[in-house]
Design an enzyme around this catalytic site. Structure first.
Site, PDB file in Angstrom:
ATOM      1  CG  ASP A  83      -0.220  -0.020   2.543  1.00 54.16           C
ATOM      2  OD1 ASP A  83       0.849  -0.675   2.619  1.00 54.16           O
ATOM      3  OD2 ASP A  83      -0.709   0.583   3.514  1.00 54.16           O
ATOM      4  CD  GLU A 147       4.329   0.752   6.842  1.00 51.55           C
ATOM      5  OE1 GLU A 147       5.083   1.118   7.760  1.00 51.55           O
ATOM      6  OE2 GLU A 147       3.914   1.535   5.946  1.00 51.55           O
TER       7      GLU A 147
END
Length: 444
Positions: A83, A147
């Site tokens: 991400d 994350e």
């Protein structure tokens, strides 16, 4: 023309950037399943076992394993997240999700944070399997979701629900590895610790009234402004902790530079001798930071507000605790404390890994293959990474990569969550070669 390895990792990084896995903190964002699918296509084949985990729709993490022959041998986890943070496209010189290769650099959101490492780790894992890598210790590759928003649907979920799948003796993830010229030679920071976090809201209360009258009015916004001033001007104590000491000893500064940076009484004055970017980093490494970031309040232009909320981003230096943070806030707010309610959203302690480990020794041996005479030095990261979840379970986790000398620490820090993010293809090659070398050195 780039060599085949460089071409492979470059194309994979471009694909990950173009997948636009933007994580805005909401459950419905991220869409990491897009990149999990691309990575699965790269990794799928003989010698690798693949598993997917999806705690929420679209929030997919991918695990790839090359199983070792000896359960007693050390195991290694290569972990990259898929991400990325949101972006303001109008501020970029090139399309932030175009993944364009321009003058030897791949441009796009995530090129530095940390799709470059996610891609290079995947290519290294596939290449190891293709060469018939049969280690004693198990090699695990993890492309993890979420994350950028506390890891709730990624590393936090995985370490809680399937720790046997992602657990390893040693973990390598972001960040670090920028070659830095110092008085003691070329040094590469190895992240062995990170600050904790304390995210909270101060709810400041007052008394509503008509906006036409201001004399002796209990205006929550005015009180909030004073609280912001007090909090932002508060000066936490300087903390000379083990990781900071190890960094100074390893970096090779002369004694006249090192001594003041080891002395709490002289530290702040010593920062005046350093460039602003370095001074900010050194200060953050040795101080708990308290930053007001968002303020909300008021209901109507002509109504005196009776409640205002101030969001604080607090990062806790090693040796300090949540209780220390609460004490600091009480001290900073002072006589306005009766008008303030503290609402805690997230509180996580600092984390650290030892440096007297086989992995640290392996990296110290290997890095001079690419940079003769260089050395890794232990360092603290002032942000948060997924490494903390693994450290809390007793695993050794480091942040590293191998960048070219085109990537300075200042460039790296500016692009991290910033504009015009990009990475040169030489760095992609170097990191890929490093992961392969570490796997051979540590696991065989």
């Amino acid at each position: 023309m780039p060599d085949q390895l460089t071409g492979e990792v470059t194309e994979l990084l471009q694909a990950l950037i173009r997948n636009e896995c933007v994580n805005d903190g909401s459950v419905a964002s991220g869409h990491e399943d897009r990149s999990a699918e691309v990575l699965a296509q790269v990794l799928d084949g003989p010698g690798i076992d693949l598993q997917r985990y999806e705690p929420e729709p679209g929030r997919t993490s991918l695990v790839a394993r090359i199983e070792g022959s000896d359960p007693a041998a050390p195991s290694l986890l290569l972990m990259g997240h898929t991400d990325v943070v949101p972006v303001s496209p109008e501020r970029w010189r090139h399309d932030p999700f175009g993944g364009e290769l321009i003058d030897g650099e791949v441009w796009g959101r995530g090129a530095v944070d940390m799709l470059n490492l996610t891609a290079s780790m995947a290519v290294a894992t596939r290449r190891l399997a293709d060469e018939g890598f049969t280690p004693k210790g198990t090699l695990i590759y993890l492309a993890v979701a979420d994350e950028e928003a506390l890891g709730s649907h990624g590393a936090a979920w995985l370490t809680e629900h399937v720790p046997e799948v992602v657990g390893a003796d040693y973990v390598l993830t972001e960040s670090g590895g920028m070659p830095t010229v110092t008085p003691g030679g070329l040094k590469l920071p190895l992240i062995v610790a990170e600050k904790g976090s304390f995210w909270c809201t101060l709810r400041v209360t007052g008394t509503p009234g008509h906006g036409s009258q201001s004399y002796k009015v209990d205006n929550a916004l005015v009180k909030a402004a004073e609280i912001v001033r007090r909090v932002s001007s508060f000066r936490p104590e300087t903390r000379i902790h083990e990781t900071w000491t190890g960094f100074l000893e390893g970096i090779g500064f002369p004694e006249e530079m090192t001594a003041p940076l080891m002395d709490p009484d002289r530290f702040l004055e010593a920062l005046d001798d350093y460039p602003d970017a370095m001074a900010r980093l050194f200060h953050a490494c040795t101080h708990t930071s308290v930053n007001p970031t968002i303020i909300r309040g008021g209901t109507k232009l002509n109504v005196v507000p009776d409640a205002v909320e101030i969001d604080l981003d607090i990062r806790i230096v090693p040796t300090e605790t949540e209780e220390d943070v609460r004490r600091m806030l009480t001290e900073a707010i002072g006589d306005l404390a009766d008008s303030v309610e503290l609402i805690v959203h997230s509180a996580e302690p600092p984390s650290a890994s030892p440096v007297d480990t086989p992995l640290y020794e392996s990296l110290q041996r290997l890095v001079p293959r690419w940079y003769e005479g260089s050395a890794v030095v232990p360092m603290l990261t002032v942000g948060a990474t997924d490494a903390r979840f693994f450290r809390w379970l007793g695993m050794t986790a480091y942040g590293f990569g191998l960048f070219s000398q085109n990537m300075t620490y200042e460039d790296y820090s500016v692009m991290f969550h910033g504009d015009d993010e990009r990475v040169d293809v030489e760095s992609l090659r170097l990191s890929t070669e490093l992961w392969q070398a570490v796997a051979h050195d540590l696991l065989e």
